[in-house]
Design an enzyme around this catalytic site. Structure first.
Site, PDB file in Angstrom:
ATOM      1  N   GLU A  27       0.853  -1.201   0.000  1.00 30.16           N
ATOM      2  CA  GLU A  27       0.000   0.000   0.000  1.00 30.16           C
ATOM      3  C   GLU A  27       0.886   1.247   0.000  1.00 30.16           C
ATOM      4  O   GLU A  27       0.529   2.294   0.546  1.00 30.16           O
ATOM      5  CB  GLU A  27      -0.953  -0.023   1.193  1.00 30.16           C
ATOM      6  CG  GLU A  27      -2.420   0.115   0.825  1.00 30.16           C
ATOM      7  CD  GLU A  27      -2.969  -1.045   0.010  1.00 30.16           C
ATOM      8  OE1 GLU A  27      -2.320  -2.112  -0.027  1.00 30.16           O
ATOM      9  OE2 GLU A  27      -4.033  -0.882  -0.604  1.00 30.16           O
TER      10      GLU A  27
HETATM   11  N1  COS Z   1      -6.465  11.470  -4.381  1.00 35.99           N
HETATM   12  C1  COS Z   1      -6.951  11.821  -5.603  1.00 35.99           C
HETATM   13  N2  COS Z   1      -6.164  12.232  -6.631  1.00 35.99           N
HETATM   14  C2  COS Z   1      -4.837  12.302  -6.394  1.00 35.99           C
HETATM   15  C3  COS Z   1      -4.264  11.970  -5.148  1.00 35.99           C
HETATM   16  C4  COS Z   1      -5.138  11.560  -4.112  1.00 35.99           C
HETATM   17  N3  COS Z   1      -4.676  11.221  -2.914  1.00 35.99           N
HETATM   18  N4  COS Z   1      -2.935  12.125  -5.226  1.00 35.99           N
HETATM   19  C5  COS Z   1      -2.661  12.545  -6.476  1.00 35.99           C
HETATM   20  N5  COS Z   1      -3.825  12.658  -7.173  1.00 35.99           N
HETATM   21  C6  COS Z   1      -3.961  13.093  -8.567  1.00 35.99           C
HETATM   22  C7  COS Z   1      -3.308  14.454  -8.786  1.00 35.99           C
HETATM   23  O1  COS Z   1      -4.215  15.486  -8.502  1.00 35.99           O
HETATM   24  C8  COS Z   1      -2.916  14.387 -10.236  1.00 35.99           C
HETATM   25  O2  COS Z   1      -4.041  14.618 -11.047  1.00 35.99           O
HETATM   26  P1  COS Z   1      -3.938  15.680 -12.295  1.00 35.99           P
HETATM   27  O3  COS Z   1      -2.764  15.278 -13.137  1.00 35.99           O
HETATM   28  O4  COS Z   1      -5.250  15.511 -12.988  1.00 35.99           O
HETATM   29  O5  COS Z   1      -3.745  17.013 -11.669  1.00 35.99           O
HETATM   30  C9  COS Z   1      -2.573  12.916 -10.451  1.00 35.99           C
HETATM   31  O6  COS Z   1      -3.236  12.199  -9.417  1.00 35.99           O
HETATM   32  C10 COS Z   1      -1.083  12.659 -10.396  1.00 35.99           C
HETATM   33  O7  COS Z   1      -0.612  13.061  -9.134  1.00 35.99           O
HETATM   34  P2  COS Z   1       0.947  13.221  -8.837  1.00 35.99           P
HETATM   35  O8  COS Z   1       1.537  14.131  -9.858  1.00 35.99           O
HETATM   36  O9  COS Z   1       1.090  13.578  -7.390  1.00 35.99           O
HETATM   37  O10 COS Z   1       1.473  11.751  -9.113  1.00 35.99           O
HETATM   38  P3  COS Z   1       2.952  11.156  -9.059  1.00 35.99           P
HETATM   39  O11 COS Z   1       3.207  10.410 -10.319  1.00 35.99           O
HETATM   40  O12 COS Z   1       3.925  12.225  -8.662  1.00 35.99           O
HETATM   41  O13 COS Z   1       2.834  10.017  -7.920  1.00 35.99           O
HETATM   42  C11 COS Z   1       2.859   9.058  -5.738  1.00 35.99           C
HETATM   43  C12 COS Z   1       2.561  10.281  -6.632  1.00 35.99           C
HETATM   44  C13 COS Z   1       4.315   8.662  -5.686  1.00 35.99           C
HETATM   45  C14 COS Z   1       2.392   9.527  -4.373  1.00 35.99           C
HETATM   46  C15 COS Z   1       2.011   7.865  -6.246  1.00 35.99           C
HETATM   47  O14 COS Z   1       2.511   7.345  -7.446  1.00 35.99           O
HETATM   48  C16 COS Z   1       1.931   6.740  -5.223  1.00 35.99           C
HETATM   49  O15 COS Z   1       1.157   6.803  -4.256  1.00 35.99           O
HETATM   50  N6  COS Z   1       2.740   5.692  -5.449  1.00 35.99           N
HETATM   51  C17 COS Z   1       2.711   4.502  -4.624  1.00 35.99           C
HETATM   52  C18 COS Z   1       1.701   3.561  -5.152  1.00 35.99           C
HETATM   53  C19 COS Z   1       1.406   2.509  -4.134  1.00 35.99           C
HETATM   54  O16 COS Z   1       1.159   2.804  -2.970  1.00 35.99           O
HETATM   55  N7  COS Z   1       1.415   1.252  -4.599  1.00 35.99           N
HETATM   56  C20 COS Z   1       1.299   0.097  -3.773  1.00 35.99           C
HETATM   57  C21 COS Z   1      -0.069  -0.460  -3.591  1.00 35.99           C
HETATM   58  S1  COS Z   1      -1.028  -0.742  -4.952  1.00 35.99           S
HETATM   59  S2  COS Z   1      -0.823  -2.634  -5.470  1.00 35.99           S
END
Ligand code: COS
Length: 297
Positions: A279
């Site tokens: 997660e």
């Molecule tokens: N809720 C809703 N939307 C969100 C959000 C949230 N918590 N966080 C980001 N977004 C949206 C942003 O608003 C953005 O949208 P727009 O481009 O339309 O403006 C989009 O998602 C991309 O956001 P961001 O630029 O922050 O994305 P990144 O590629 O920089 O990634 C992280 C951010 C690293 C935080 C994300 O990729 C992540 O959580 N990675 C880990 C995944 C994970 O936990 N995987 C393991 C379990 S799943 S098997």
């Protein structure tokens, strides 16, 4: 499950009764080359010529309950979406995929250190045929759905970490009051007393953070409060580290017995590790927290 929040009435009517009965659901975002960097996913979706279904290709990884599940919320990039190739996560679409869909197979089941009672596997998509009505929300709207689901599920993992820590602490406490060394229960030796006091304190702090995150989530959904991303990540970060630290100390308190399968602490120790990884790794939680607090400046 995400369907509850994002599914339309038709999707809810079809899938929620299944999940309320004996069917399991799974969430499938990660891939071999896209774990922390979720937007780097390479699974593709292409609309069929008659527009009735998508054809999905690629391989998903680290799917919790992937073998046992019947229904999946699975993410792939719609290659015809105008944002595809423009934004990094462009075209990401959430699909409801049934195990019986043509072109869908369960791949390798992982042999894991812990959480062995829950299966983890890969999913193979070879022109997997998914009806268009199984798109959640709309094509290209999948990435926020994935992130939003993680905001919710990270609180669940925090609660899991808390439960592991609590179990390990209780085992150590009980053992320390039963086991004697130098004529007294080891709980009365200052070094063990110190461990137990620290364990109890860490568990209590983790509990409050889990409750705070859950409360913030409720405020967000029902009382117009701010999004709970930061609180969820903080709770997951703290409770995951607490699970690891407390379970390791518990093994230490039990000594040689703690290293055997005669006592539950070796299992708590093995199970704790995943709460620092899945997660979103602890490093991802720090990224989410750092981005949130930078908005306060
Ligand atoms: N809720 C809703 N939307 C969100 C959000 C949230 N918590 N966080 C980001 N977004 C949206 C942003 O608003 C953005 O949208 P727009 O481009 O339309 O403006 C989009 O998602 C991309 O956001 P961001 O630029 O922050 O994305 P990144 O590629 O920089 O990634 C992280 C951010 C690293 C935080 C994300 O990729 C992540 O959580 N990675 C880990 C995944 C994970 O936990 N995987 C393991 C379990 S799943 S098997």
């Amino acid at each position: 499950m995400t369907i509850t929040l994002h599914g339309n009435e038709q999707q809810k009517a079809k899938y929620l009764p299944m999940l309320a009965s004996d069917k399991l659901g799974a969430y499938s975002l990660s891939e071999a080359g896209a774990g922390t960097d979720a937007a780097a996913m390479s699974c593709k979706a292409k609309l069929s010529e008659d527009g009735t279904h998508y054809l999905l290709t690629g391989e998903k990884m680290w799917v919790t309950n992937g073998v046992s599940a019947d229904i999946y919320v699975l993410f792939a990039k719609d290659v015809d979406h105008p944002d595809y190739g423009v934004k990094k996560h462009g075209g990401t679409t959430a699909f409801i995929v049934e195990k019986t869909f043509e072109g869908f197979t369960v791949g390798k089941k992982e042999d894991k250190l812990g959480i062995r009672s829950s299966d983890t596997c890969t999913l193979v998509l070879e022109n997997c045929k998914v009806p268009v009505e199984n798109v959640l929300k709309a094509p290209g709207k999948g990435f926020p759905i994935a992130m939003n689901a993680l905001d919710n599920s990270r609180i669940g993992i925090a609660a899991q970490g808390l439960g592991i820590a609590q179990g390990a602490y209780e085992s150590a406490l009980k053992y320390a009051h039963e086991r004697e060394a130098f004529g007294v229960p080891i709980a009365r030796h200052q070094m063990i007393t110190s461990y137990l006091a620290d364990m109890a304190t860490q568990v209590e702090a983790a509990r409050l953070m889990v409750y705070k995150a859950a409360w913030t989530k409720e405020q967000h959904y029902h009382h117009n409060g701010h999004r709970h991303s930061k609180e969820a990540s903080m709770a997951k970060l703290f409770a995951g580290d607490t699970a690891m630290w407390v379970s390791e100390r518990a093994v230490q308190v039990l000594g040689g017995y703690g290293y055997t399968t005669d006592f539950p602490v070796e299992r708590f120790f093995r199970d704790a590790k995943i709460t620092q990884i899945y997660e979103g790794t602890q490093e991802v939680q720090k990224l989410v927290i750092a981005r949130a607090i930078s908005k306060d400046v």
